[in-house]
Write a protein that holds these residues in place. Structure first.
Motif, PDB file in Angstrom:
ATOM      1  N   GLY A 179      15.653   0.836 -40.338  1.00 28.37           N
ATOM      2  CA  GLY A 179      15.445   0.955 -41.780  1.00 28.37           C
ATOM      3  C   GLY A 179      15.041  -0.365 -42.407  1.00 28.37           C
ATOM      4  N   ILE A 180      15.695  -1.450 -41.998  1.00 28.81           N
ATOM      5  CA  ILE A 180      15.348  -2.770 -42.516  1.00 28.81           C
ATOM      6  C   ILE A 180      13.918  -3.132 -42.141  1.00 28.81           C
ATOM      7  CG2 ILE A 180      15.823  -5.242 -42.237  1.00 28.81           C
ATOM      8  CD1 ILE A 180      18.795  -4.522 -42.068  1.00 28.81           C
ATOM      9  N   ALA A 181      13.523  -2.811 -40.912  1.00 26.07           N
ATOM     10  CA  ALA A 181      12.166  -3.109 -40.454  1.00 26.07           C
ATOM     11  C   ALA A 181      11.129  -2.368 -41.290  1.00 26.07           C
ATOM     12  CB  ALA A 181      12.010  -2.740 -38.980  1.00 26.07           C
ATOM     13  N   VAL A 182      11.370  -1.093 -41.535  1.00 23.01           N
ATOM     14  CA  VAL A 182      10.411  -0.277 -42.286  1.00 23.01           C
ATOM     15  C   VAL A 182      10.323  -0.738 -43.741  1.00 23.01           C
ATOM     16  CG1 VAL A 182       9.944   2.042 -43.174  1.00 23.01           C
ATOM     17  CG2 VAL A 182      10.670   1.732 -40.799  1.00 23.01           C
ATOM     18  N   LEU A 183      11.467  -0.984 -44.376  1.00 27.69           N
ATOM     19  CA  LEU A 183      11.476  -1.408 -45.777  1.00 27.69           C
ATOM     20  C   LEU A 183      10.810  -2.775 -45.952  1.00 27.69           C
ATOM     21  CD1 LEU A 183      15.059  -0.280 -46.857  1.00 27.69           C
ATOM     22  CD2 LEU A 183      12.878   0.734 -47.556  1.00 27.69           C
ATOM     23  N   THR A 184      11.098  -3.699 -45.037  1.00 29.19           N
ATOM     24  CA  THR A 184      10.497  -5.034 -45.138  1.00 29.19           C
ATOM     25  C   THR A 184       8.992  -4.981 -44.929  1.00 29.19           C
ATOM     26  OG1 THR A 184      12.557  -6.002 -44.297  1.00 29.19           O
ATOM     27  CG2 THR A 184      10.612  -7.405 -44.301  1.00 29.19           C
ATOM     28  N   ALA A 185       8.547  -4.157 -43.989  1.00 25.94           N
ATOM     29  CA  ALA A 185       7.111  -3.999 -43.771  1.00 25.94           C
ATOM     30  C   ALA A 185       6.444  -3.421 -45.019  1.00 25.94           C
ATOM     31  CB  ALA A 185       6.855  -3.101 -42.564  1.00 25.94           C
ATOM     32  N   GLY A 186       7.116  -2.472 -45.654  1.00 22.13           N
ATOM     33  CA  GLY A 186       6.584  -1.900 -46.890  1.00 22.13           C
ATOM     34  C   GLY A 186       6.471  -2.932 -47.991  1.00 22.13           C
ATOM     35  N   LEU A 187       7.478  -3.792 -48.112  1.00 25.52           N
ATOM     36  CA  LEU A 187       7.427  -4.864 -49.105  1.00 25.52           C
ATOM     37  C   LEU A 187       6.287  -5.830 -48.819  1.00 25.52           C
ATOM     38  CD1 LEU A 187      11.236  -5.665 -49.520  1.00 25.52           C
ATOM     39  CD2 LEU A 187       9.714  -4.698 -51.261  1.00 25.52           C
ATOM     40  N   ALA A 188       6.055  -6.112 -47.544  1.00 26.83           N
ATOM     41  CA  ALA A 188       4.953  -7.015 -47.180  1.00 26.83           C
ATOM     42  C   ALA A 188       3.617  -6.454 -47.636  1.00 26.83           C
ATOM     43  CB  ALA A 188       4.945  -7.241 -45.665  1.00 26.83           C
ATOM     44  N   VAL A 189       3.431  -5.162 -47.463  1.00 27.87           N
ATOM     45  CA  VAL A 189       2.187  -4.524 -47.893  1.00 27.87           C
ATOM     46  C   VAL A 189       2.041  -4.602 -49.407  1.00 27.87           C
ATOM     47  CG1 VAL A 189       0.943  -2.332 -48.032  1.00 27.87           C
ATOM     48  CG2 VAL A 189       2.084  -2.980 -45.910  1.00 27.87           C
ATOM     49  N   LEU A 190       3.116  -4.331 -50.139  1.00 27.60           N
ATOM     50  CA  LEU A 190       3.070  -4.375 -51.595  1.00 27.60           C
ATOM     51  C   LEU A 190       2.807  -5.785 -52.109  1.00 27.60           C
ATOM     52  CD1 LEU A 190       6.025  -1.975 -52.496  1.00 27.60           C
ATOM     53  CD2 LEU A 190       3.575  -1.530 -52.745  1.00 27.60           C
ATOM     54  N   ILE A 191       3.430  -6.771 -51.487  1.00 31.10           N
ATOM     55  CA  ILE A 191       3.211  -8.163 -51.903  1.00 31.10           C
ATOM     56  C   ILE A 191       1.770  -8.572 -51.654  1.00 31.10           C
ATOM     57  CG2 ILE A 191       3.779 -10.563 -51.319  1.00 31.10           C
ATOM     58  CD1 ILE A 191       6.671  -9.601 -50.887  1.00 31.10           C
ATOM     59  N   LEU A 192       1.238  -8.171 -50.517  1.00 29.13           N
ATOM     60  CA  LEU A 192      -0.149  -8.494 -50.202  1.00 29.13           C
ATOM     61  C   LEU A 192      -1.098  -7.877 -51.225  1.00 29.13           C
ATOM     62  CD1 LEU A 192      -1.962  -9.893 -48.098  1.00 29.13           C
ATOM     63  CD2 LEU A 192      -2.088  -7.708 -46.889  1.00 29.13           C
ATOM     64  N   ALA A 193      -0.742  -6.710 -51.722  1.00 29.85           N
ATOM     65  CA  ALA A 193      -1.622  -6.000 -52.646  1.00 29.85           C
ATOM     66  C   ALA A 193      -1.439  -6.417 -54.106  1.00 29.85           C
ATOM     67  CB  ALA A 193      -1.399  -4.498 -52.519  1.00 29.85           C
ATOM     68  N   LEU A 194      -0.211  -6.793 -54.488  1.00 33.02           N
ATOM     69  CA  LEU A 194       0.087  -6.932 -55.910  1.00 33.02           C
ATOM     70  C   LEU A 194       0.439  -8.336 -56.383  1.00 33.02           C
ATOM     71  CD1 LEU A 194       2.278  -3.705 -56.336  1.00 33.02           C
ATOM     72  CD2 LEU A 194      -0.159  -3.979 -56.824  1.00 33.02           C
ATOM     73  N   VAL A 195       0.895  -9.200 -55.482  1.00 32.07           N
ATOM     74  CA  VAL A 195       1.359 -10.526 -55.896  1.00 32.07           C
ATOM     75  C   VAL A 195       0.202 -11.510 -55.848  1.00 32.07           C
ATOM     76  CG1 VAL A 195       2.866 -12.464 -55.308  1.00 32.07           C
ATOM     77  CG2 VAL A 195       3.728 -10.118 -55.172  1.00 32.07           C
ATOM     78  N   ARG A 196      -0.002 -12.239 -56.924  1.00 26.78           N
ATOM     79  CA  ARG A 196      -1.069 -13.237 -56.946  1.00 26.78           C
ATOM     80  C   ARG A 196      -0.620 -14.505 -56.246  1.00 26.78           C
ATOM     81  NH1 ARG A 196      -0.550 -17.256 -60.790  1.00 26.78           N
ATOM     82  NH2 ARG A 196       1.078 -16.996 -62.362  1.00 26.78           N
ATOM     83  N   GLU A 197      -1.568 -15.321 -55.862  1.00 27.35           N
ATOM     84  CA  GLU A 197      -1.270 -16.527 -55.104  1.00 27.35           C
ATOM     85  C   GLU A 197      -0.622 -17.598 -55.969  1.00 27.35           C
ATOM     86  OE1 GLU A 197      -1.394 -16.578 -52.072  1.00 27.35           O
ATOM     87  OE2 GLU A 197      -3.133 -15.601 -51.228  1.00 27.35           O
ATOM     88  N   GLY A 198       0.080 -18.522 -55.288  1.00 29.27           N
ATOM     89  CA  GLY A 198       0.631 -19.699 -55.953  1.00 29.27           C
ATOM     90  C   GLY A 198       0.464 -20.888 -55.033  1.00 29.27           C
TER      91      GLY A 198
END
Length: 217
Positions: A165-184
């Motif tokens: 479950g941790i693996a799946v949720l973290t992978a999902g967060l990685a995809v969302l961050i790649l798509a939605l978070v701007r660079e710094g």
């Protein structure tokens, strides 16, 4: 400049996974020791190996990750973290599970520093303290959630499902961050990193003392 709270919450969610992963192991130790035919004390390496590797490597990876964009470092670390958790959920021996925990810790050490950096650099100047406090509270929430969640899962399902479950949720967060978070791109807040590592070393000391108590009981 306004603080992008939605993006910051998304980045901080990785700390929720990190804190949960760190503390969810303790109530699972009886099940893990049963699976591999070892004592709880021997199985405890699954717990403290993560904290030790993370605390040791975080400062070094902070310097390395400073050469890359915050989003890239967070996503790469989350992918490694997720791969380690997936390995723990699948590997057949205690030694290999510990190797999976080490890989998880490496991923955590990669993604932790750029989270602090991203949050502090994207916050409005008058809201920086509030933003950093929110990240810290998210990490603490994961720690608080980890123990009861691990205990609950241990009663009704295999301990391996926790890490899957941790693996799946973290992978999902990685995809969302790649798509939605701007660079710094600003320098890493070393104070936040220092406080995080103090907390991690405190956790390691507590775990060491708990194991000594178990051996004497």
């Amino acid at each position: 400049m306004s603080t992008p709270w939605a993006s910051q919450r998304l980045a901080a969610s990785l700390f929720l996974m990190l804190g949960t992963d760190m503390f969810i192991v303790s109530p699972l130790l009886p099940r893990i020791s049963e699976t591999f035919g070892v004592t709880n004390g021997e199985a405890a390496v699954v717990a403290w190996s993560f904290s030790l590797v993370y605390a040791v490597l975080s400062p070094a990876f902070a310097l390395v990750s400073n050469r890359y964009t915050r989003r890239s470092a967070m996503v790469f670390g989350a992918v490694v973290f997720s791969a380690g958790a997936l390995a723990v959920s699948l590997l057949p021996t205690l030694e290999l599970v510990v190797a999976g925990r080490v890989l998880t810790a490496v991923g955590a050490a990669i993604m932790g520093p750029p989270i602090w950096s991203y949050v502090s650099e994207t916050a409005a100047p008058h809201e920086t303290g509030k933003a950093v406090a929110r990240v810290a509270s998210t990490f603490a929430a994961g720690q608080i959630l980890g123990v009861p969640l691990g205990g609950f899962v241990a009663q009704f399902a295999s301990w391996r499902w926790v890490f899957l479950g941790i693996a799946v949720l973290t992978a999902g967060l990685a995809v969302l961050i790649l798509a939605l978070v701007r660079e710094g791109e600003q320098p890493l807040p070393l104070v936040g990193l220092l406080l995080t590592n103090i907390g991690l070393w405190t956790n390691i000391i507590i775990q060491q003392r708990e194991r000594k108590v178990e051996k004497h009981e």
